[in-house]
Design a protein around this motif. Structure first.
Motif, mmCIF file in Angstrom:
data_model
loop_
_atom_site.group_PDB
_atom_site.id
_atom_site.type_symbol
_atom_site.label_atom_id
_atom_site.label_comp_id
_atom_site.label_asym_id
_atom_site.label_seq_id
_atom_site.Cartn_x
_atom_site.Cartn_y
_atom_site.Cartn_z
ATOM 1 N N PHE A 122 0.830 -1.212 0.000
ATOM 2 C CA PHE A 122 0.000 0.000 0.000
ATOM 3 C C PHE A 122 0.861 1.258 0.000
ATOM 4 N N VAL A 123 0.203 2.374 -0.304
ATOM 5 C CA VAL A 123 0.800 3.690 -0.126
ATOM 6 C C VAL A 123 -0.333 4.665 0.192
ATOM 7 N N VAL A 124 -0.048 5.602 1.086
ATOM 8 C CA VAL A 124 -0.979 6.675 1.422
ATOM 9 C C VAL A 124 -0.254 7.971 1.092
ATOM 10 N N VAL A 125 -0.845 8.791 0.210
ATOM 11 C CA VAL A 125 -0.222 10.039 -0.217
ATOM 12 C C VAL A 125 -1.194 11.179 0.013
ATOM 13 N N ARG A 126 -0.671 12.246 0.610
ATOM 14 C CA ARG A 126 -1.494 13.409 0.931
ATOM 15 C C ARG A 126 -0.778 14.664 0.459
ATOM 16 N N GLY A 127 -1.556 15.638 -0.037
ATOM 17 C CA GLY A 127 -0.964 16.897 -0.449
ATOM 18 C C GLY A 127 -1.900 17.690 -1.340
ATOM 19 N N LYS A 128 -1.368 18.726 -1.957
ATOM 20 C CA LYS A 128 -2.156 19.597 -2.831
ATOM 21 C C LYS A 128 -2.460 18.908 -4.162
ATOM 22 N N ASN A 129 -1.569 18.025 -4.613
ATOM 23 C CA ASN A 129 -1.773 17.267 -5.844
ATOM 24 C C ASN A 129 -1.132 15.879 -5.678
ATOM 25 N N PRO A 130 -1.705 15.039 -4.821
ATOM 26 C CA PRO A 130 -1.078 13.751 -4.532
ATOM 27 C C PRO A 130 -1.080 12.805 -5.733
ATOM 28 N N ILE A 131 0.040 12.101 -5.885
ATOM 29 C CA ILE A 131 0.217 11.148 -6.979
ATOM 30 C C ILE A 131 0.810 9.869 -6.396
ATOM 31 N N ALA A 132 0.283 8.718 -6.846
ATOM 32 C CA ALA A 132 0.771 7.440 -6.333
ATOM 33 C C ALA A 132 0.751 6.384 -7.425
ATOM 34 N N SER A 133 1.595 5.380 -7.246
ATOM 35 C CA SER A 133 1.613 4.233 -8.148
ATOM 36 C C SER A 133 1.934 2.983 -7.336
ATOM 37 N N GLY A 134 1.695 1.823 -7.960
ATOM 38 C CA GLY A 134 1.976 0.577 -7.269
ATOM 39 C C GLY A 134 1.978 -0.592 -8.227
ATOM 40 N N ASN A 135 2.102 -1.765 -7.663
ATOM 41 C CA ASN A 135 2.110 -3.004 -8.419
ATOM 42 C C ASN A 135 0.781 -3.725 -8.248
ATOM 43 N N LEU A 136 0.590 -4.775 -8.999
ATOM 44 C CA LEU A 136 -0.634 -5.547 -8.939
ATOM 45 C C LEU A 136 -0.941 -5.968 -7.498
ATOM 46 N N GLY A 137 -2.164 -5.690 -7.052
ATOM 47 C CA GLY A 137 -2.599 -6.022 -5.702
ATOM 48 C C GLY A 137 -2.409 -4.918 -4.685
ATOM 49 N N ASP A 138 -1.618 -3.894 -5.001
ATOM 50 C CA ASP A 138 -1.370 -2.793 -4.064
ATOM 51 C C ASP A 138 -2.589 -1.887 -3.917
ATOM 52 N N ILE A 139 -2.646 -1.217 -2.781
ATOM 53 C CA ILE A 139 -3.719 -0.262 -2.497
ATOM 54 C C ILE A 139 -3.116 1.136 -2.512
ATOM 55 N N LEU A 140 -3.780 2.068 -3.212
ATOM 56 C CA LEU A 140 -3.360 3.471 -3.267
ATOM 57 C C LEU A 140 -4.416 4.305 -2.576
ATOM 58 N N VAL A 141 -4.011 5.077 -1.567
ATOM 59 C CA VAL A 141 -4.909 5.983 -0.862
ATOM 60 C C VAL A 141 -4.392 7.389 -1.124
ATOM 61 N N LEU A 142 -5.226 8.229 -1.726
ATOM 62 C CA LEU A 142 -4.841 9.600 -2.076
ATOM 63 C C LEU A 142 -5.772 10.589 -1.392
ATOM 64 N N LEU A 143 -5.206 11.612 -0.761
ATOM 65 C CA LEU A 143 -5.983 12.653 -0.095
ATOM 66 C C LEU A 143 -5.507 14.006 -0.595
ATOM 67 N N GLN A 144 -6.378 14.713 -1.302
ATOM 68 C CA GLN A 144 -6.028 16.021 -1.846
ATOM 69 C C GLN A 144 -6.512 17.107 -0.904
ATOM 70 N N GLU A 145 -5.579 17.976 -0.505
ATOM 71 C CA GLU A 145 -5.897 19.079 0.392
ATOM 72 C C GLU A 145 -6.406 20.278 -0.396
ATOM 73 N N GLU A 146 -7.156 21.129 0.298
ATOM 74 C CA GLU A 146 -7.608 22.385 -0.310
ATOM 75 C C GLU A 146 -6.395 23.257 -0.606
ATOM 76 N N GLU A 147 -6.544 24.158 -1.537
ATOM 77 C CA GLU A 147 -5.440 25.001 -2.010
ATOM 78 C C GLU A 147 -4.751 25.780 -0.885
ATOM 79 N N ASN A 148 -5.526 26.398 0.024
ATOM 80 C CA ASN A 148 -4.953 27.309 1.019
ATOM 81 C C ASN A 148 -4.947 26.775 2.446
ATOM 82 N N CYS A 149 -5.267 25.504 2.627
ATOM 83 C CA CYS A 149 -5.253 24.934 3.980
ATOM 84 C C CYS A 149 -5.085 23.415 3.893
ATOM 85 N N SER A 150 -5.067 22.761 5.035
ATOM 86 C CA SER A 150 -4.838 21.314 5.043
ATOM 87 C C SER A 150 -6.130 20.493 5.067
#
Length: 185
Positions: A122-150
């Motif tokens: 798995f991977v958990v990515v957070r930010g203004k423009n989160p990007i993630a990749s993985g292999n077969l079977g992996d879990i990608l969790v992406l959380l995009q924050e608002e432009e001016n706050c978290s």
């Protein structure tokens, strides 16, 4: 209090065998010394039980005397009831919910900033423009924050299955990353 706990597969933790039915009780709760330990942030369970293939995770009800830790969201309690067993997908999803509900709290060490590649399933990515990749079977969790706050404005929870989500492809909360977006190196 709703919390999360990791165990060895036989429901033991530091030599104590937890009862799946009923309430587990102990005399004292000092986060650094004793009591039943659990975490408010589901992701913190992975700090203590990172080998998720040989561990089990539960949503628990922490009660009785409760002591907090200043290191992460770990707490110690004198009473603990195991509420529901969680798969790794469910634990990660609960972690996503926790971050949406508490965007200002400290990030867990398993959360990557802006860009990440899955490791250990798995991977958990957070930010203004989160990007993630993985292999077969992996879990990608992406959380995009608002432009001016978290505060979290958009999320994606993807499983690389080879038919809808593909291995070694960079994903954003909107889908496959396009040429204008910064890709993970």
């Amino acid at each position: 209090m709703k919390a999360y706990k990791g165990f060895k597969k036989d429901l033991t933790c530091l030599g104590y065998k937890f009862n799946e039915d009923g309430i587990n009780k102990t005399d004292q709760a000092n986060c650094r010394k004793n009591g039943f330990h659990c975490a408010e942030n589901p992701m913190d369970c992975l700090d203590y039980y990172s080998d998720w293939k040989n561990s089990v995770y539960y949503e628990v009800d922490a009660a009785g005397d409760i002591d907090e830790d200043e290191i992460d969201s770990k707490i110690s309690c004198t009473e603990m009831q195991l509420v529901k067993r969680l798969t790794i997908e469910q634990l990660l999803f609960e972690g996503l919910i926790y971050m949406v509900e508490h965007p200002e709290r400290n990030w867990n060490g398993h959360v990557k900033k802006e860009c990440g590649k899955a490791y250990n399933g798995f991977v958990v990515v957070r930010g203004k423009n989160p990007i993630a990749s993985g292999n077969l079977g992996d879990i990608l969790v992406l959380l995009q924050e608002e432009e001016n706050c978290s505060a979290i404005e958009e999320v994606a929870f993807l499983k690389i299955d080879g038919s809808r989500c593909y291995p070694k492809i960079d994903y954003t909360v909107k889908g496959i990353a396009n040429d204008q977006e910064e890709v993970c190196a």
